[in-house]
Design a protein around this motif. Structure first.
Motif, PDB file in Angstrom:
ATOM      1  N   GLY A 205       3.870  20.327   0.869  1.00 39.97           N
ATOM      2  CA  GLY A 205       4.410  19.286   0.892  1.00 39.97           C
ATOM      3  C   GLY A 205       3.128  18.571  -0.142  1.00 39.97           C
ATOM      4  O   GLY A 205       1.847  18.734  -0.571  1.00 39.97           O
ATOM      5  N   THR A 206       3.742  17.580  -0.938  1.00 40.17           N
ATOM      6  CA  THR A 206       2.486  16.983  -1.617  1.00 40.17           C
ATOM      7  C   THR A 206       2.320  15.050  -1.994  1.00 40.17           C
ATOM      8  O   THR A 206       3.494  14.161  -0.903  1.00 40.17           O
ATOM      9  N   GLY A 207       1.188  14.437  -1.686  1.00 37.86           N
ATOM     10  CA  GLY A 207       1.735  12.929  -1.446  1.00 37.86           C
ATOM     11  C   GLY A 207       0.604  12.866  -2.516  1.00 37.86           C
ATOM     12  O   GLY A 207      -0.122  12.888  -2.293  1.00 37.86           O
ATOM     13  N   VAL A 208       0.319  11.288  -3.131  1.00 42.10           N
ATOM     14  CA  VAL A 208      -1.085   9.717  -3.309  1.00 42.10           C
ATOM     15  C   VAL A 208      -1.074   9.225  -1.505  1.00 42.10           C
ATOM     16  O   VAL A 208      -0.178   8.832  -1.618  1.00 42.10           O
ATOM     17  N   VAL A 209      -1.926   8.454  -2.171  1.00 40.31           N
ATOM     18  CA  VAL A 209      -2.890   7.548  -0.528  1.00 40.31           C
ATOM     19  C   VAL A 209      -2.381   6.509  -0.799  1.00 40.31           C
ATOM     20  O   VAL A 209      -1.781   5.860   0.088  1.00 40.31           O
ATOM     21  N   THR A 210      -2.122   5.742  -2.337  1.00 39.67           N
ATOM     22  CA  THR A 210      -0.553   4.945  -1.665  1.00 39.67           C
ATOM     23  C   THR A 210       0.944   4.826  -1.843  1.00 39.67           C
ATOM     24  O   THR A 210       1.815   4.272  -1.575  1.00 39.67           O
ATOM     25  N   ALA A 211       1.532   5.996  -1.338  1.00 32.65           N
ATOM     26  CA  ALA A 211       2.825   6.429  -1.122  1.00 32.65           C
ATOM     27  C   ALA A 211       3.191   5.186   0.607  1.00 32.65           C
ATOM     28  O   ALA A 211       4.656   5.409   0.198  1.00 32.65           O
ATOM     29  N   PHE A 212       2.205   5.022   0.961  1.00 34.58           N
ATOM     30  CA  PHE A 212       2.842   4.343   2.837  1.00 34.58           C
ATOM     31  C   PHE A 212       2.746   2.825   2.017  1.00 34.58           C
ATOM     32  O   PHE A 212       1.088   2.726   1.757  1.00 34.58           O
ATOM     33  N   PRO A 213       2.282   1.830   2.540  1.00 30.59           N
ATOM     34  CA  PRO A 213       2.512   0.529   2.925  1.00 30.59           C
ATOM     35  C   PRO A 213       0.384   0.385   2.615  1.00 30.59           C
ATOM     36  O   PRO A 213      -0.145   0.708   4.638  1.00 30.59           O
ATOM     37  N   GLY A 214       0.006   0.288   1.906  1.00 32.21           N
ATOM     38  CA  GLY A 214      -1.470  -0.537   2.103  1.00 32.21           C
ATOM     39  C   GLY A 214      -2.285   0.824   2.017  1.00 32.21           C
ATOM     40  O   GLY A 214      -3.512   0.716   1.896  1.00 32.21           O
ATOM     41  N   GLY A 215      -1.455   1.887   1.880  1.00 25.99           N
ATOM     42  CA  GLY A 215      -2.297   3.043   1.849  1.00 25.99           C
ATOM     43  C   GLY A 215      -3.750   3.701   3.705  1.00 25.99           C
ATOM     44  O   GLY A 215      -2.965   2.991   3.895  1.00 25.99           O
ATOM     45  N   ILE A 216      -4.715   3.925   2.517  1.00 23.54           N
ATOM     46  CA  ILE A 216      -5.193   4.625   3.373  1.00 23.54           C
ATOM     47  C   ILE A 216      -6.416   3.353   3.613  1.00 23.54           C
ATOM     48  O   ILE A 216      -7.041   3.520   5.229  1.00 23.54           O
ATOM     49  N   THR A 217      -6.396   2.568   2.834  1.00 20.71           N
ATOM     50  CA  THR A 217      -7.334   2.010   3.281  1.00 20.71           C
ATOM     51  C   THR A 217      -7.331   0.736   4.692  1.00 20.71           C
ATOM     52  O   THR A 217      -7.489   0.375   5.226  1.00 20.71           O
ATOM     53  N   GLN A 218      -5.229   0.493   4.450  1.00 20.29           N
ATOM     54  CA  GLN A 218      -4.511  -0.240   5.756  1.00 20.29           C
ATOM     55  C   GLN A 218      -4.579   0.664   6.704  1.00 20.29           C
ATOM     56  O   GLN A 218      -5.289  -0.222   7.942  1.00 20.29           O
ATOM     57  N   SER A 219      -4.884   1.675   6.565  1.00 21.08           N
ATOM     58  CA  SER A 219      -5.624   3.006   7.752  1.00 21.08           C
ATOM     59  C   SER A 219      -6.685   2.097   8.392  1.00 21.08           C
ATOM     60  O   SER A 219      -6.423   2.038  10.108  1.00 21.08           O
ATOM     61  N   LEU A 220      -7.457   2.009   7.195  1.00 22.56           N
ATOM     62  CA  LEU A 220      -8.835   1.876   8.330  1.00 22.56           C
ATOM     63  C   LEU A 220      -8.704   0.488   8.817  1.00 22.56           C
ATOM     64  O   LEU A 220      -8.741   0.556  10.024  1.00 22.56           O
ATOM     65  N   VAL A 221      -7.762  -0.156   8.295  1.00 17.18           N
ATOM     66  CA  VAL A 221      -8.025  -1.788   8.723  1.00 17.18           C
ATOM     67  C   VAL A 221      -7.575  -1.936  10.221  1.00 17.18           C
ATOM     68  O   VAL A 221      -7.682  -2.300  10.803  1.00 17.18           O
ATOM     69  N   PHE A 222      -5.942  -1.000  10.628  1.00 21.77           N
ATOM     70  CA  PHE A 222      -5.459  -0.693  11.641  1.00 21.77           C
ATOM     71  C   PHE A 222      -6.610  -0.149  13.202  1.00 21.77           C
ATOM     72  O   PHE A 222      -6.433  -0.421  13.742  1.00 21.77           O
ATOM     73  N   ALA A 223      -6.721   0.823  12.326  1.00 19.94           N
ATOM     74  CA  ALA A 223      -7.730   1.773  13.622  1.00 19.94           C
ATOM     75  C   ALA A 223      -9.486   0.487  13.722  1.00 19.94           C
ATOM     76  O   ALA A 223      -9.187   0.380  14.982  1.00 19.94           O
ATOM     77  N   LEU A 224      -9.168  -0.314  12.862  1.00 21.25           N
ATOM     78  CA  LEU A 224     -10.605  -1.450  13.700  1.00 21.25           C
ATOM     79  C   LEU A 224     -10.021  -2.281  13.916  1.00 21.25           C
ATOM     80  O   LEU A 224     -11.122  -2.133  15.076  1.00 21.25           O
TER      81      LEU A 224
END
Length: 281
Positions: A205-224
Motif C-alpha cells: 500500500g502507498t498513499g498521500v495524506v490528502t487522499a481522504f477528505p480533509g486529510g489528516i487535519t480533518q481527522s484531528l478536528v474530528f477526534a477533538l
C-alpha cells in the motif's frame, strides 16, 4: 458530537452496552478470540459509543491518545460522518528505537493489521465542552507530528466486515501504536506527506495524506470534537493517530512490515508467532 441521549442510555447502554463491553474486555485481557459479536449489533454509532464508553470506564489503563478510522461509501450518508475514533492506552504504546525492528503480539484467530499513519501530539489541552473545532483552531493545539504504525486488532476477526458500529464498539479496532520519529517542518509540508508499507518485502500500500477528505487535519478536528462531545476532551501530550495513509494491511503471525515515510524515516516491525493457548497473542 455523539453526545449520548437519555433514550439510548436507557434502552441500550444500561441493559446491553455493559455486557457487550465486558465480553470484549475479557477477550482482550485473556487474548481469546470471539467467534461472533457478543450481543445485538448496535444500530447506530450512538449505541456503539455507549459500548466504547463503558469499556473505557472499566479498562485497567489510562488513555494516551485516540485513533481515527474511516467510514466509507454509502455508510457515510447512513451514519452522518466519514470518521470514527477509538482509544489508545498507555500499555499499548511503543516507541520505535533507532533502526531496530519492533515486535508486537495479537490475538490468535482474531483480527490484526498494520497501518502506516501520521500522529499529532497535542501541546495544549483542548477546551472542555468545545465541539466546534476547525482546521485552524485544531492545529493551534498541536506541538509535534510523528510517523507511526497503528496496530489494528480485535478479538473479533470479522470486525471490519460487520461495519463501523461494530468497529467503534471494540475500541475502534485499535490494538496499539508504534511511534516513530518527529516530522521536521511538518506545518509547511502537511499536504505532501506520504507513506508506503511493505510486508515481507512486497509493497502492499502507498498513499498521500490528502487522499481522504480533509486529510489528516480533518481527522484531528474530528477526534477533538467527537471526544469532547462524549465528555472526554483531549489533553496535552495525547497522540492522535490520524488514519491509514497506506491502507489497512492484514498481518499474520511471523509477518514483517515496514512503513516508509520517505525523508522522515522508516518503522519496521513484526508480528510475533505465539501459540494459540499461550494467552499472549
Amino acid at each position: 458530537m455523539f453526545q449520548t441521549s437519555d433514550s439510548v442510555k436507557e434502552t441500550y447502554s444500561a441493559t446491553q452496552a455493559s455486557a457487550i463491553a465486558g465480553e470484549f474486555r475479557a477477550a482482550r485481557i485473556s487474548r481469546t478470540a470471539l467467534t461472533d459479536f457478543p450481543g445485538p449489533l448496535p444500530r447506530v454509532l450512538e449505541e456503539s459509543y455507549c459500548i466504547q464508553d463503558t469499556a473505557i470506564a472499566h479498562w485497567p489503563d489510562k488513555i494516551v491518545g485516540w485513533k481515527v478510522g474511516r467510514i466509507l461509501g454509502d455508510l457515510v450518508a447512513l451514519h452522518g460522518t466519514d470518521r470514527l475514533i477509538g482509544p489508545i492506552f498507555a500499555e499499548s504504546l511503543q516507541r520505535a528505537s533507532g533502526d531496530e525492528e519492533e515486535s508486537f503480539a495479537a490475538i490468535p484467530s482474531g483480527f490484526c493489521a498494520v497501518e502506516g499513519e501520521y500522529v499529532f501530539e497535542l501541546a495544549f489541552d483542548a477546551e472542555p465542552g468545545k465541539t466546534d473545532y476547525n482546521a485552524v483552531s485544531a492545529l493551534a493545539l498541536v506541538g509535534e507530528l510523528w510517523t507511526g504504525i497503528e496496530i489494528a486488532g480485535s478479538p473479533l476477526a470479522t470486525i471490519n466486515d460487520l461495519g463501523p458500529t461494530v468497529v467503534v464498539s471494540d475500541f475502534g479496532n485499535n490494538w496499539g501504536l508504534i511511534l516513530g520519529k518527529p516530522v521536521e517542518n511538518w506545518r509547511s509540508r502537511l499536504e505532501a506527506l506520504t507513506c508506503a508499507v511493505t510486508i515481507n518485502g512486497d509493497v502492499v500500500g502507498t498513499g498521500v495524506v490528502t487522499a481522504f477528505p480533509g486529510g489528516i487535519t480533518q481527522s484531528l478536528v474530528f477526534a477533538l470534537n467527537c471526544a469532547a462531545g462524549r465528555g472526554l476532551p483531549l489533553k496535552r501530550g495525547m497522540l492522535i493517530s490520524t488514519g491509514a495513509v497506506s491502507g489497512v494491511h492484514d498481518a499474520k503471525p511471523g509477518d514483517h512490515a515496514i512503513a516508509d515515510f520517505g525523508q522522515d524515516g522508516k518503522i519496521a516491525c513484526h508480528r510475533l508467532v505465539v501459540a494459540a493457548n499461550s494467552g499472549q497473542g
